[in-house]
Design an enzyme around this catalytic site. Structure first.
Site, PDB file in Angstrom:
ATOM      1  N   ALA A  63       0.875  -1.170   0.000  1.00  0.00           N
ATOM      2  CA  ALA A  63       0.000   0.000   0.000  1.00  0.00           C
ATOM      3  C   ALA A  63       0.909   1.216   0.000  1.00  0.00           C
ATOM      4  CB  ALA A  63      -0.861  -0.026   1.259  1.00  0.00           C
ATOM      5  N   GLY A 107       0.647  -4.892   1.193  1.00  0.00           N
ATOM      6  CA  GLY A 107      -0.559  -4.917   0.367  1.00  0.00           C
ATOM      7  C   GLY A 107      -0.310  -5.515  -0.999  1.00  0.00           C
ATOM      8  N   GLU A 110      -0.714  -9.113  -0.392  1.00  0.00           N
ATOM      9  CA  GLU A 110      -2.145  -9.301  -0.113  1.00  0.00           C
ATOM     10  C   GLU A 110      -2.973  -9.234  -1.386  1.00  0.00           C
ATOM     11  OE1 GLU A 110      -2.007  -6.345   3.065  1.00  0.00           O
ATOM     12  OE2 GLU A 110      -2.929  -7.862   4.344  1.00  0.00           O
ATOM     13  N   GLU A 130       4.718  -5.208   7.345  1.00  0.00           N
ATOM     14  CA  GLU A 130       3.983  -4.146   8.024  1.00  0.00           C
ATOM     15  C   GLU A 130       4.447  -3.906   9.467  1.00  0.00           C
ATOM     16  OE1 GLU A 130       2.688  -6.439   6.109  1.00  0.00           O
ATOM     17  OE2 GLU A 130       1.050  -5.656   4.892  1.00  0.00           O
TER      18      GLU A 130
HETATM   19  N1  T1G Z   1       4.650   3.444  -0.230  1.00  0.00           N
HETATM   20  C1  T1G Z   1       5.100   4.657  -0.624  1.00  0.00           C
HETATM   21  N2  T1G Z   1       6.360   4.897  -1.066  1.00  0.00           N
HETATM   22  C2  T1G Z   1       7.198   3.842  -1.103  1.00  0.00           C
HETATM   23  C3  T1G Z   1       6.807   2.550  -0.706  1.00  0.00           C
HETATM   24  C4  T1G Z   1       5.459   2.366  -0.254  1.00  0.00           C
HETATM   25  N3  T1G Z   1       5.006   1.171   0.100  1.00  0.00           N
HETATM   26  N4  T1G Z   1       7.891   1.720  -0.843  1.00  0.00           N
HETATM   27  C5  T1G Z   1       8.897   2.474  -1.316  1.00  0.00           C
HETATM   28  N5  T1G Z   1       8.487   3.743  -1.478  1.00  0.00           N
HETATM   29  C6  T1G Z   1       9.280   4.855  -2.009  1.00  0.00           C
HETATM   30  C7  T1G Z   1      10.456   5.174  -1.121  1.00  0.00           C
HETATM   31  O1  T1G Z   1      10.063   6.075  -0.099  1.00  0.00           O
HETATM   32  C8  T1G Z   1      11.419   5.808  -2.111  1.00  0.00           C
HETATM   33  O2  T1G Z   1      10.939   7.151  -2.355  1.00  0.00           O
HETATM   34  C9  T1G Z   1      11.169   5.022  -3.397  1.00  0.00           C
HETATM   35  O3  T1G Z   1       9.859   4.439  -3.247  1.00  0.00           O
HETATM   36  C10 T1G Z   1      12.177   3.910  -3.624  1.00  0.00           C
HETATM   37  O4  T1G Z   1      12.160   3.136  -2.433  1.00  0.00           O
HETATM   38  C11 T1G Z   1      -2.507  -2.727   3.585  1.00  0.00           C
HETATM   39  C12 T1G Z   1      -0.842  -1.317   5.204  1.00  0.00           C
HETATM   40  C13 T1G Z   1      10.144  -2.104  -2.051  1.00  0.00           C
HETATM   41  C14 T1G Z   1      12.151  -3.146  -0.971  1.00  0.00           C
HETATM   42  O5  T1G Z   1       6.648  -1.821   3.765  1.00  0.00           O
HETATM   43  O6  T1G Z   1      10.724  -2.047   1.525  1.00  0.00           O
HETATM   44  O7  T1G Z   1       1.009  -2.484   2.531  1.00  0.00           O
HETATM   45  O8  T1G Z   1      12.989   8.358  -1.494  1.00  0.00           O
HETATM   46  O9  T1G Z   1      14.580   3.587  -1.922  1.00  0.00           O
HETATM   47  O10 T1G Z   1      15.835   0.295  -2.021  1.00  0.00           O
HETATM   48  O11 T1G Z   1      -1.407  -4.459   4.714  1.00  0.00           O
HETATM   49  O12 T1G Z   1      11.073   0.414  -0.911  1.00  0.00           O
HETATM   50  O13 T1G Z   1      12.720   7.886  -3.942  1.00  0.00           O
HETATM   51  O14 T1G Z   1      11.206   9.545  -2.809  1.00  0.00           O
HETATM   52  O15 T1G Z   1      13.269   1.838  -0.636  1.00  0.00           O
HETATM   53  O16 T1G Z   1      14.799  -0.493  -4.208  1.00  0.00           O
HETATM   54  C15 T1G Z   1       4.069  -2.389   3.088  1.00  0.00           C
HETATM   55  C16 T1G Z   1       8.302  -0.680   1.762  1.00  0.00           C
HETATM   56  C17 T1G Z   1       3.389  -1.066   3.117  1.00  0.00           C
HETATM   57  C18 T1G Z   1       7.505  -1.965   1.561  1.00  0.00           C
HETATM   58  C19 T1G Z   1      12.412  -1.274  -2.603  1.00  0.00           C
HETATM   59  N6  T1G Z   1       5.184  -2.375   2.168  1.00  0.00           N
HETATM   60  N7  T1G Z   1       9.283  -0.487   0.716  1.00  0.00           N
HETATM   61  O17 T1G Z   1      13.623  -0.865  -2.026  1.00  0.00           O
HETATM   62  O18 T1G Z   1      13.868   1.457  -3.054  1.00  0.00           O
HETATM   63  S1  T1G Z   1       2.071  -0.979   4.289  1.00  0.00           S
HETATM   64  C20 T1G Z   1       6.417  -2.046   2.606  1.00  0.00           C
HETATM   65  C21 T1G Z   1      10.453  -1.180   0.718  1.00  0.00           C
HETATM   66  C22 T1G Z   1       0.918  -2.056   3.645  1.00  0.00           C
HETATM   67  C23 T1G Z   1      -1.175  -3.352   3.854  1.00  0.00           C
HETATM   68  C24 T1G Z   1      -0.203  -2.462   4.551  1.00  0.00           C
HETATM   69  C25 T1G Z   1      11.425  -0.827  -0.357  1.00  0.00           C
HETATM   70  C26 T1G Z   1      11.511  -1.861  -1.495  1.00  0.00           C
HETATM   71  P1  T1G Z   1      12.030   8.310  -2.671  1.00  0.00           P
HETATM   72  P2  T1G Z   1      13.539   2.518  -1.913  1.00  0.00           P
HETATM   73  P3  T1G Z   1      14.635   0.078  -2.863  1.00  0.00           P
END
Ligand code: T1G
Length: 706
Positions: A63, A107, A110, A130
């Site tokens: 998400a 998400g 999911e 999460e």
């Molecule tokens: N939402 C918004 N922005 C995100 C994002 C996300 N989920 N994931 C990454 N970004 C942005 C990040 O801030 C950066 O922005 C750019 O993308 C590149 O990221 C309903 C509630 C996928 C392994 O926790 O672990 O789903 O700095 O530098 O090193 O149950 O990003 O360039 O402006 O990290 O290649 C759950 C979080 C969300 C995954 C890639 N998902 N992301 O790593 O790139 S909550 C996560 C990561 C959810 C549901 C719940 C990593 C990556 P900017 P990056 P990377």
């Protein structure tokens, strides 16, 4: 459908592609686009099955965390599109196959679990991270994963949050196939097999949970509880997974209730702050993607002591050959032996093979001379913390390295500009302050001198990532950011001991607050002799009227340097690092306080925490207003990654925002009345308290201005 989501056809297979770079997050418009494409496929009789795939480098990585930050702050309904998409996927009348590459996280996984089948390339990873955001999966993973992979696997994935490989996921029943070759072609072929099999789409929510050993959940709960001390979400995630034993709708409601509780928690707000903060620290005004960076193919480290050896290991771990220079063969052999011992311990733990260890050792090139230093793209000086010696070494390096080589000092407190002035190329000089143990701690304070060039700064920031470090650019002052703030943090800890708190009470209060170690145990770890030498170097700068701690110097004079001498603030039994309260120290404290006329009293753990943490915050506010740190969040990241500040409190500056700037300011003013001018509130703190703003507001303004 939006340009964020496209629908194409491959014969009788509909292909829905998500295009929301960089990670295909379920940002507004993406769920709506997927749902529209599903409707179009279901309305088209020629479409027999559907493939859902991510464009670019990954499947859906979750998400949109930015949206959840807004929801956590009270926004309503902005996740409606996403909430509507999940059931639309699972209730689709035609089979939907998720085709996964890169990472399917949160998400994203999911979404795939709502599809009827899941295939992936071997390099893909899937997970529910999460909990690392203080949340639990909020779109059904706690209910669908148990039905596909069993309660135990689901609990592990949802409570610990680490991703699993495609192979492991297939083994667990989460994936139906690992695709060899082109993912899309493989997914389409798989879809056609499903069509040929006939029958209705297979819903994970219809599956029953495989039986499991009820004790196994208790074991996971105990493991998680120990490993994630103080964090709420991991145990809550297990509670939600356990609800999968109820009918699906009941379990989903339980998940929703728990998810909402976590979303509104201070811990989740703090951890989302840290997630974006880890990325924000890379954004430096005046340094962008267009700034030239230098390739680092050969490194050199001067000094093979504890720090130098650890620094050399960082380069070897990144596959970069590194000269390691010492003054004597004996010192060099000693340094290499410690490196070898460190690697052997990693092999022993099964985190590295013996072959990898030898490969790493082979990248470390011991030397007693500068003979090959002209090959080095960067040299890191890691010798004794004395300015004269450092200036001498930098003058030597100036002669033996190429003009374009970066000359970095690992100094923890000393003036980078003075060191740079010892060379003919101050623009190439910068601080690379590693934290001990250098091969373990993730933080790298990158200290810019007034002449450090943009290329040297940009190269240092990129190198931090290569070395798997969290690089934070800081200004040049005594102690930079981390150690400058650590001084008042330790000062207040010692004053509290003089005023009546026992050594172990001070540390216990801070460990309960969430610190990895109490401040006095940290002092014993770092070495009271190191602290004494640093303090001794600036005693002439300390105004005489300022109250100074009494005990640390006495301990030093008694030869009690901490762990290294088996005695410091604590006593350490032979062969052990367990800190034992020492009656001798307590007696010394009481005697010193009596001689100083300090009336001792019982001190609450609340006051202990306030005095120590607010001292950090006050110094951080001064650092921020002096521009030594670019943003408040930079200070937070430094304290989380370099000093073990609990991430679920967001760092010292975020903690101040959470407590409330006005309250922090009032308490600091009270401490000033009680303890004198070293508690004078930082002008920035006073200004924030008066304006009703907080540190987060300042960072938002900084981001808007840059
Ligand atoms: N939402 C918004 N922005 C995100 C994002 C996300 N989920 N994931 C990454 N970004 C942005 C990040 O801030 C950066 O922005 C750019 O993308 C590149 O990221 C309903 C509630 C996928 C392994 O926790 O672990 O789903 O700095 O530098 O090193 O149950 O990003 O360039 O402006 O990290 O290649 C759950 C979080 C969300 C995954 C890639 N998902 N992301 O790593 O790139 S909550 C996560 C990561 C959810 C549901 C719940 C990593 C990556 P900017 P990056 P990377």
């Amino acid at each position: 459908m939006s340009e964020l989501v496209t629908l194409t056809r491959d014969g009788d297979i509909g292909v829905i592609t998500v295009n929301n770079p960089p990670v295909n997050a379920l940002s507004p418009g993406v769920p709506e686009g997927i749902e529209a494409a599903l409707r179009e496929c279901c309305a088209d009789w020629s479409v027999k099955a559907i493939v859902l795939i991510g464009g670019g480098r990954t499947f859906i990585a979750g998400a949109d965390i930015k949206q959840f930050a807004k929801l956590a702050s009270g926004a309503k309904g902005i996740d409606a599109g996403m909430r509507s998409m999940f059931p639309s996927l699972e209730d689709c009348s035609k089979s939907v196959i998720a085709a996964i590459h890169g990472t399917a996280l949160g998400g994203g996984l999911e979404t795939a679990l709502c599809c009827h089948y899941r295939v992936a390339v071997a390099s893909a990873q899937v997970g529910q991270p999460e909990v690392k955001l203080g949340l639990i999966p909020g779109a059904g993973a706690t209910q669908r994963l148990p039905r596909l992979a069993g309660l135990i696997k689901a609990a592990e994935m949802c409570a610990i949050g680490d991703p699993v490989s495609a192979a492991e996921a297939e083994q667990a029943g989460i994936l139906d196939r690992v695709i060899e070759g082109d993912l899309l072609s493989g997914a389409i072929a798989f879809a056609r097999e499903i069509v040929a099999q006939g029958g209705p789409p297979r819903k994970a929510s219809d599956l029953s949970i495989p039986p499991c050993d009820p004790n196994a959940l208790a074991v996971i709960r105990a493991t998680v509880s120990k490993r994630t001390r103080g964090l709420m979400a991991p145990l809550k995630a297990i509670e939600a997974v356990e609800a999968a034993s109820f009918p699906f709708a009941v379990g989903m409601q339980k998940e929703a209730d728990i998810f909402k509780e976590c979303l509104l928690s201070d811990q989740s707000k703090a951890l989302i702050h840290v997630f974006f903060g880890e990325r924000a620290v890379n954004k430096i005004p005046g340094i962008g993607k267009e700034t030239l960076t230098l390739p680092i193919r050969q490194a050199a480290v001067v000094g093979a002591g504890t720090m130098g050896g650890g620094i050399a290991m960082n380069y070897a771990n990144a596959g970069i050959p590194v000269f390691l220079k010492e003054a004597t063969q004996e010192a060099l052999d000693h340094g290499l032996a410690i490196i070898r011992k460190n690697y052997a311990a990693t092999v022993q733990k099964g985190r590295m093979t013996a072959v990898q260890m030898e490969q790493r050792m082979g990248l470390i090139q011991p030397t007693l001379t500068y003979d090959r230093f002209a090959e080095a793209d960067i040299v890191v000086e890691a010798i004794f913390e004395g300015m004269e010696l450092k200036k001498q070494v930098f003058a030597e390096l100036d002669k033996v390295t190429r003009p374009d080589a970066i000359l970095a000092s690992n100094t923890s407190t000393l003036d980078i500009d003075v060191i740079a002035a010892a060379t003919s190329r101050p623009q190439q000089v910068i601080g690379h302050h590693f934290f001990s143990p250098a091969n373990v701690m993730r933080l790298l304070e990158i200290v810019r001198g007034k002449e450090s060039s943009p290329t040297v700064i940009a190269t240092s920031m990129a190198l931090a990532k290569t070395l798997n470090k969290v690089g934070v650019l800081v200004g040049n002052c005594f102690g930079f950011v981390g150690n400058r703030m650590f001084e008042p943090y330790l000062r207040e800890s010692q004053f509290l001991v003089e005023e009546g708190a026992r050594v172990e009470e001070v540390d216990a209060a801070m460990v309960e607050f969430g610190m990895a170690l109490g401040p006095l145990a940290v002092a014993d770890l770092a070495g009271l002799d190191v602290g004494w030498r640093i303090k001794n170097g600036i005693r002439h700068l300390i105004p005489q009227e300022l109250r100074q701690p009494l005990i640390a110097d006495r301990l030093y004079e008694l030869g009690r340097y901490g762990q290294k001498t088996k005695a410091g603030w604590y006593r350490y039994p032979e062969g052990s690092r367990v800190a034992m309260p020492d009656p001798e120290v307590q007696q010394l404290v009481e005697e010193s306080a009596r001689n100083a006329g300090i009336e001792r009293r019982v001190i609450s753990s609340e006051e202990i925490v306030e005095r120590i943490v607010y001292a950090l915050i006050n110094e951080g506010a001064k650092i921020l207003s002096e521009g030594i740190a670019l943003r408040a969040v930079d200070i937070d990241i430094i304290y989380i990654y370099g000093y073990g500040f609990p991430a679920y409190r967001g760092g010292p500056m975020w903690h101040a925002d959470t407590v409330g700037i006005k309250k922090v300011h009032e308490r600091i003013c009270e401490f000033e009345r009680q303890h004198g001018t070293q508690w004078s509130p930082a002008p920035l703190l006073t200004s924030l308290a008066e304006s009703g703003k907080n540190f987060s507001d300042l960072d938002t303004e900084h981001a808007a201005a840059s």
